[in-house]
Design an enzyme around this catalytic site. Structure first.
Site, PDB file in Angstrom:
ATOM      1  N   GLY A 200       5.704   9.434  11.533  1.00 24.75           N
ATOM      2  CA  GLY A 200       4.804   8.354  11.140  1.00 24.75           C
ATOM      3  C   GLY A 200       5.526   7.201  10.477  1.00 24.75           C
ATOM      4  O   GLY A 200       6.755   7.202  10.345  1.00 24.75           O
TER       5      GLY A 200
ATOM      6  N   ILE B 210       2.811  12.639  -0.461  1.00 26.16           N
ATOM      7  CA  ILE B 210       2.535  11.213  -0.269  1.00 26.16           C
ATOM      8  C   ILE B 210       1.032  11.007  -0.440  1.00 26.16           C
ATOM      9  O   ILE B 210       0.232  11.478   0.372  1.00 26.16           O
ATOM     10  CB  ILE B 210       2.955  10.737   1.132  1.00 26.16           C
ATOM     11  CG1 ILE B 210       4.387  11.158   1.441  1.00 26.16           C
ATOM     12  CG2 ILE B 210       2.786   9.225   1.235  1.00 26.16           C
ATOM     13  CD1 ILE B 210       5.406  10.661   0.466  1.00 26.16           C
TER      14      ILE B 210
ATOM     15  N   LYS C 153      -6.364   5.143  -2.726  1.00 27.39           N
ATOM     16  CA  LYS C 153      -7.736   5.466  -2.346  1.00 27.39           C
ATOM     17  C   LYS C 153      -8.201   6.795  -2.932  1.00 27.39           C
ATOM     18  O   LYS C 153      -9.392   7.128  -2.867  1.00 27.39           O
ATOM     19  CB  LYS C 153      -7.870   5.476  -0.819  1.00 27.39           C
ATOM     20  CG  LYS C 153      -7.693   4.091  -0.196  1.00 27.39           C
ATOM     21  CD  LYS C 153      -7.776   4.148   1.308  1.00 27.39           C
ATOM     22  CE  LYS C 153      -7.690   2.742   1.915  1.00 27.39           C
ATOM     23  NZ  LYS C 153      -6.434   2.047   1.580  1.00 27.39           N
TER      24      LYS C 153
ATOM     25  N   SER D 264       2.493  -0.675   8.586  1.00 26.70           N
ATOM     26  CA  SER D 264       2.407   0.705   9.048  1.00 26.70           C
ATOM     27  C   SER D 264       1.437   0.801  10.216  1.00 26.70           C
ATOM     28  O   SER D 264       0.607  -0.088  10.439  1.00 26.70           O
ATOM     29  CB  SER D 264       1.955   1.627   7.911  1.00 26.70           C
ATOM     30  OG  SER D 264       0.638   1.301   7.511  1.00 26.70           O
TER      31      SER D 264
ATOM     32  N   ARG E  11     -17.032  -1.511   5.872  1.00 28.52           N
ATOM     33  CA  ARG E  11     -17.247  -0.326   6.693  1.00 28.52           C
ATOM     34  C   ARG E  11     -17.693   0.838   5.809  1.00 28.52           C
ATOM     35  O   ARG E  11     -17.513   0.803   4.584  1.00 28.52           O
ATOM     36  CB  ARG E  11     -15.957   0.026   7.435  1.00 28.52           C
ATOM     37  CG  ARG E  11     -15.506  -1.061   8.399  1.00 28.52           C
ATOM     38  CD  ARG E  11     -14.111  -0.806   8.926  1.00 28.52           C
ATOM     39  NE  ARG E  11     -13.115  -0.861   7.869  1.00 28.52           N
ATOM     40  CZ  ARG E  11     -11.790  -0.753   8.085  1.00 28.52           C
ATOM     41  NH1 ARG E  11     -11.345  -0.601   9.310  1.00 28.52           N
ATOM     42  NH2 ARG E  11     -10.952  -0.820   7.082  1.00 28.52           N
TER      43      ARG E  11
END
Length: 623
Positions: free
Chosen positions: A302, A416, A420, A462, A551
């Site tokens: 990733g 990691i 949030k 990212s 959202r």
């Protein structure tokens, strides 16, 4: 003509024949001009015998001249690149022609005026030599006209120091560079009015807009690599109002490390406008910790995981294990590291952190000293629609890897996490808060392993982040979509995020949640508008911005610390530690088992159960 000849596909023989033919015409014209000059350009005054002598001698004059020219290789040169050596060859040829012409005069018993021979010789030398150099002059003129017709870059350099000087030297000294440096900007008043490599220093940052208009600038190069984040942001914010293309020199770190030269320019990115200094870490300390160690990175393909692998590979680990469920990502970073570090012992393994047996078999076999756990589902809207997957992958996956790390004696386990996780309003953030709770519980119950978490904000660039989305939308001509005009986020670059993770593994004593002081938050709307300007467009004119509404699970702003966590400093002034939160570990284990069971059964109650475990999570249970 030179361009026409070059593009015509002619052979060397054809080109040489054309020049020889022109030489013949020049000799005819030169000696005729000499004869006319002798008689004041009155043809009727020229005696008949002189006209006949001229006609009789010209075939010999032309033939011997072409032969001598050929012998001196005057038909072999690339005349559009003519230089002093070609001029020397022409002089040599005409010195040889003096006895050749004298022999012809005697052989043909010519009785012509002495001025005829002298003037004809001089004129033919000047005209035949001029013909050859005219190709170069024509080439220069055509290139100049073509350069004027094209939109030539007119450059402003910001920074009158050594970096700016190096940039100007490179730009003005390059033959292949059609750009022109017009002015320099520098905040030091002692430099105003002076010249830098022949370019005037015309003022400070407050004069940028006026200088752009005055000098018709269309490209700005920011050449102050050592400036602070705020100064950099302030200057670049002025520059982006000009609609000029913005470029910058590499960072001081890249220059010191010898990675790039000062003249290796790159376009200014949105990261240059964050307005804070880059996170600085002691790389040598970190490398000493990782050198000759076995290091495992879950989610190693990733955005964060792959950067972790890059930096860890440079530390010289004994073995680097890349573990990822997505084979394409894993393969890409594997090939990159193999090429850059051919001596690296690299193991690239495919599997899921949700597979207990697969995780245990790998950790048991390789016995890693450090595990960086970056495997996770991270997209907020997708996880809102698939909450059970967020729990299976993020929470249970973390728990399984953590338990295996404790079982097989891993020295450090670094999670990691994300901002949030603080007072989450979405299941993704709540799942990451649960991961932090797992880490703190495991640290209390497994004294042989230091478990820590690293929490940071949004990562610029990212996979799936807002910047690539904005760039794609701009490339397609818009619109650029922003959920809310007032939404704000903390941002950091991928290298910064990874530096923080590596620093955490050095500081870690167990149970900490490391937090980066990320400066002031950034309005997403401002970021979108800045990116549009940096792309050379005007917001709401060339590229429209559309507000789509928040959202499900999305907050207007993010936080980095919970109220009860407090703040503890580290040796790095930009990195802080949130103290562990007290909780009942045995009760938490039972709730993890409930989450595991309910998520595997595809329960519709998963958000409700998570809200009971994480009191700060306030979901919309109707979503």
């Amino acid at each position: 003509m030179d361009k026409w000849i070059r593009n015509s596909g002619w052979t060397w023989v054809q080109k040489a024949s054309l020049i020889a033919f022109l030489d013949g015409l020049i000799i005819l014209a030169a000696y005729l001009m000499a004869l006319l000059l002798r008689f004041d350009f009155i043809f009727s005054r020229i005696p008949r015998e002189y006209v006949e002598g001229y006609i009789w001698s010209m075939p010999y004059w032309i033939a011997i001249t072409i032969v001598v020219f050929y012998g001196c290789r005057l038909y072999h040169s690339v005349w559009r690149l003519a230089s002093i050596s070609e001029l020397q060859m022409s002089i040599v040829a005409y010195i040889i022609l003096i006895p050749a012409y004298a022999f012809g005069m005697i052989f043909m018993k010519l009785q012509m005026p002495r001025s005829y021979y002298f003037m004809g010789y001089v004129l033919s030398f000047l005209l035949t030599t001029g013909l050859r150099f005219s190709f170069r002059f024509l080439r220069f003129y055509v290139r100049k006209r073509e350069g004027e017709d094209e939109e030539q870059d007119r450059i402003m350099v910001i920074g009158g120091g050594s970096a700016g000087q190096a940039v100007i030297k490179e730009l003005t000294g390059s033959r292949n560079n059609p750009a022109r440096v017009c002015c320099v900007i520098d905040d030091n008043p002692n430099k105003w009015g002076r010249m830098l490599e022949g370019i005037p220093i015309v003022g400070d940052r407050n004069d940028i807009l006026e200088a752009v208009e005055k000098y018709r600038i269309n490209r700005i190069i920011y050449a102050i690599p050592a400036t602070t984040g705020k100064n950099r942001k302030d200057i670049l914010n002025i520059c982006k109002e000009t609609s000029c293309r913005l470029q910058t020199v590499p960072s001081v770190a890249q220059l010191v490390n010898g990675e790039v030269k000062v003249t290796r320019l790159r376009d200014v990115e949105i990261t240059d406008l964050l307005g804070r200094a880059q996170v600085k870490v002691n790389n040598q300390e970190i490398f000493d910790v990782l050198k000759d160690k076995v290091v495992m990175v879950t989610g190693g393909g990733g955005s964060i995981g792959s950067e972790l692998c890059r930096q860890i590979a440079g530390a010289g680990p004994r073995i680097l294990i890349i573990f990822d469920i997505y084979e394409n990502n894993a393969y890409a970073i594997q090939q990159e590291l193999k090429k850059k570090y051919p001596g690296l012992h690299l193991e690239t393994l495919i599997g899921s952190v949700r597979n207990t047996n697969r995780v245990n078999s790998i950790i048991e076999k390789y016995r890693p000293d450090v595990i960086y756990h970056a495997a996770a589902h991270k997209h907020v809207p997708l996880m809102e629609d698939s909450p059970n997957e967020a729990i299976k992958n993020n929470v249970e996956g973390t728990y399984k890897v953590a338990r295996s790390a404790a079982k097989y004696g891993v020295k450090k386990f670094v999670l990691i996490s994300t901002d949030k996780a603080v007072n989450p309003t979405n299941i993704m953030g709540a799942s990451k808060r649960l991961c932090e709770m797992v880490v703190q519980m495991m640290n209390r119950q497994s004294p042989g392993t230091d478990f820590v978490a690293v929490r940071f904000g949004n990562v610029l660039g990212s996979n799936g982040s807002v910047i690539p989305l904005f760039k794609k939308q701009i490339a397609e001509g818009g619109p650029v979509t922003v959920t809310d005009k007032n939404i704000i986020r903390y941002f950091m670059t991928i290298p910064e995020a990874v530096s923080l993770v590596l620093q955490a593994s050095y500081y870690a004593k167990g149970g900490e949640i490391f937090v980066l002081d990320m400066g002031e938050p950034v309005k997403i709307d401002d970021m979108a508008r800045n990116l549009i300007r940096l792309s050379g467009y005007t917001p709401d004119v060339d590229i429209p911005i559309v507000y789509t509404g928040l959202r499900p699970g999305e907050k207007l702003y993010e936080e980095l610390l919970m109220d009860e966590e407090g703040m503890q400093e580290t040796d790095n002034e930009l990195i802080f530690i949130g103290k562990p939160i007290e909780m009942d570990d045995e009760d938490f284990k039972k709730k993890l088992e409930l989450l595991d069971r309910e998520s595997r059964n595809e329960s519709g109650r998963i958000k409700e159960i998570v809200a009971e475990i994480v009191p700060t999570y306030h979901p919309d249970l109707n979503s």
